[in-house]
Design a protein around this motif. Sequence first.
Motif, PDB file in Angstrom:
ATOM      1  N   ALA A 151       0.862  -1.173   0.000  1.00 54.07           N
ATOM      2  CA  ALA A 151       0.000   0.000   0.000  1.00 54.07           C
ATOM      3  C   ALA A 151       0.901   1.227   0.000  1.00 54.07           C
ATOM      4  CB  ALA A 151      -0.895  -0.001   1.244  1.00 54.07           C
ATOM      5  N   LEU A 152       0.794   2.068  -1.032  1.00 56.71           N
ATOM      6  CA  LEU A 152       1.679   3.230  -1.141  1.00 56.71           C
ATOM      7  C   LEU A 152       0.973   4.540  -0.837  1.00 56.71           C
ATOM      8  CD1 LEU A 152       4.047   2.601  -4.173  1.00 56.71           C
ATOM      9  CD2 LEU A 152       4.444   2.212  -1.761  1.00 56.71           C
ATOM     10  N   SER A 153      -0.350   4.561  -0.989  1.00 53.82           N
ATOM     11  CA  SER A 153      -1.063   5.804  -0.691  1.00 53.82           C
ATOM     12  C   SER A 153      -2.521   5.474  -0.398  1.00 53.82           C
ATOM     13  CB  SER A 153      -0.964   6.779  -1.870  1.00 53.82           C
ATOM     14  OG  SER A 153      -1.601   6.251  -2.999  1.00 53.82           O
ATOM     15  N   PHE A 154      -3.228   6.494   0.106  1.00 54.72           N
ATOM     16  CA  PHE A 154      -4.655   6.327   0.377  1.00 54.72           C
ATOM     17  C   PHE A 154      -5.312   7.697   0.266  1.00 54.72           C
ATOM     18  CE2 PHE A 154      -2.989   7.706   4.358  1.00 54.72           C
ATOM     19  CZ  PHE A 154      -4.007   8.439   4.958  1.00 54.72           C
ATOM     20  N   LYS A 155      -6.634   7.666   0.137  1.00 53.07           N
ATOM     21  CA  LYS A 155      -7.413   8.908   0.143  1.00 53.07           C
ATOM     22  C   LYS A 155      -8.792   8.583   0.670  1.00 53.07           C
ATOM     23  CE  LYS A 155      -8.861   8.410  -4.656  1.00 53.07           C
ATOM     24  NZ  LYS A 155      -8.738   8.902  -6.012  1.00 53.07           N
ATOM     25  N   GLU A 156      -9.477   9.626   1.080  1.00 53.69           N
ATOM     26  CA  GLU A 156     -10.843   9.443   1.555  1.00 53.69           C
ATOM     27  C   GLU A 156     -11.750   9.263   0.360  1.00 53.69           C
ATOM     28  OE1 GLU A 156     -13.790  11.389   4.911  1.00 53.69           O
ATOM     29  OE2 GLU A 156     -11.781  12.206   4.624  1.00 53.69           O
ATOM     30  N   ALA A 157     -12.644   8.282   0.438  1.00 57.30           N
ATOM     31  CA  ALA A 157     -13.556   8.023  -0.672  1.00 57.30           C
ATOM     32  C   ALA A 157     -14.514   9.186  -0.837  1.00 57.30           C
ATOM     33  CB  ALA A 157     -14.334   6.731  -0.424  1.00 57.30           C
ATOM     34  N   PRO A 158     -14.858   9.523  -2.086  1.00 59.60           N
ATOM     35  CA  PRO A 158     -15.808  10.623  -2.293  1.00 59.60           C
ATOM     36  C   PRO A 158     -17.177  10.242  -1.710  1.00 59.60           C
ATOM     37  CG  PRO A 158     -15.173   9.600  -4.392  1.00 59.60           C
ATOM     38  CD  PRO A 158     -14.380   8.947  -3.321  1.00 59.60           C
ATOM     39  N   LYS A 159     -17.864  11.228  -1.186  1.00 58.34           N
ATOM     40  CA  LYS A 159     -19.191  10.981  -0.591  1.00 58.34           C
ATOM     41  C   LYS A 159     -20.192  10.586  -1.667  1.00 58.34           C
ATOM     42  CE  LYS A 159     -17.960  12.263   3.554  1.00 58.34           C
ATOM     43  NZ  LYS A 159     -17.215  11.211   4.198  1.00 58.34           N
ATOM     44  N   GLY A 160     -21.105   9.696  -1.305  1.00 56.35           N
ATOM     45  CA  GLY A 160     -22.156   9.287  -2.224  1.00 56.35           C
ATOM     46  C   GLY A 160     -21.757   8.199  -3.196  1.00 56.35           C
ATOM     47  N   SER A 161     -20.597   7.567  -2.954  1.00 57.24           N
ATOM     48  CA  SER A 161     -20.214   6.484  -3.862  1.00 57.24           C
ATOM     49  C   SER A 161     -20.482   5.140  -3.251  1.00 57.24           C
ATOM     50  CB  SER A 161     -18.731   6.569  -4.230  1.00 57.24           C
ATOM     51  OG  SER A 161     -17.938   6.445  -3.085  1.00 57.24           O
TER      52      SER A 161
END
Length: 160
Positions: free
Chosen positions: A150-160
């Motif tokens: 795992a090299l990076s992460f982000k918060e999932a967009p709302k409503g997906s």
Amino acid sequence: MSDDEAHNQTFESTTSGASLTFPTQCSALRKNGHVVIKGRPCKIVDMSTSKTGKHGHAKVHLIGIDIFTGKKLEDICPSTHNMDVPHVRRNEYQLVNIDDDFLNLMAQDGASKDDVRVPEGDIGKEIRAGFEEGKDLLVTIVSAMGEEQALSFKEAPKGS
């Protein structure tokens, strides 16, 4: 040996047939591309070509950063020779759970993946903290030459 014996040969294979790398002429490599240096998959951060000397080939000096460890590696190769280039894949997965030191992930097609370790250092701490806060995280897994991380992460967009 008779004709029948010559044609009845058994070939055994233990792999899927997909290669971990492919050869590319050294002069065709580019900055920000990938290459195998000292058996490790690297991203090329700098390269320079020396002029052809009286003893033969122009040489390409490569400086790469290991995509998994971040270590700097160097190599020099004649420009006409081949070097291995790793097949590097990036996939995004939704984080479902953290079980001990492993991430429980789900692909977009619903397939689960639970064989990737929580990364060392700050990124691992940030993934754990975000998960404990209840955030919906998308984790980017990079795989090359039989390794995954795992090299990076982000918060999932709302409503997906």
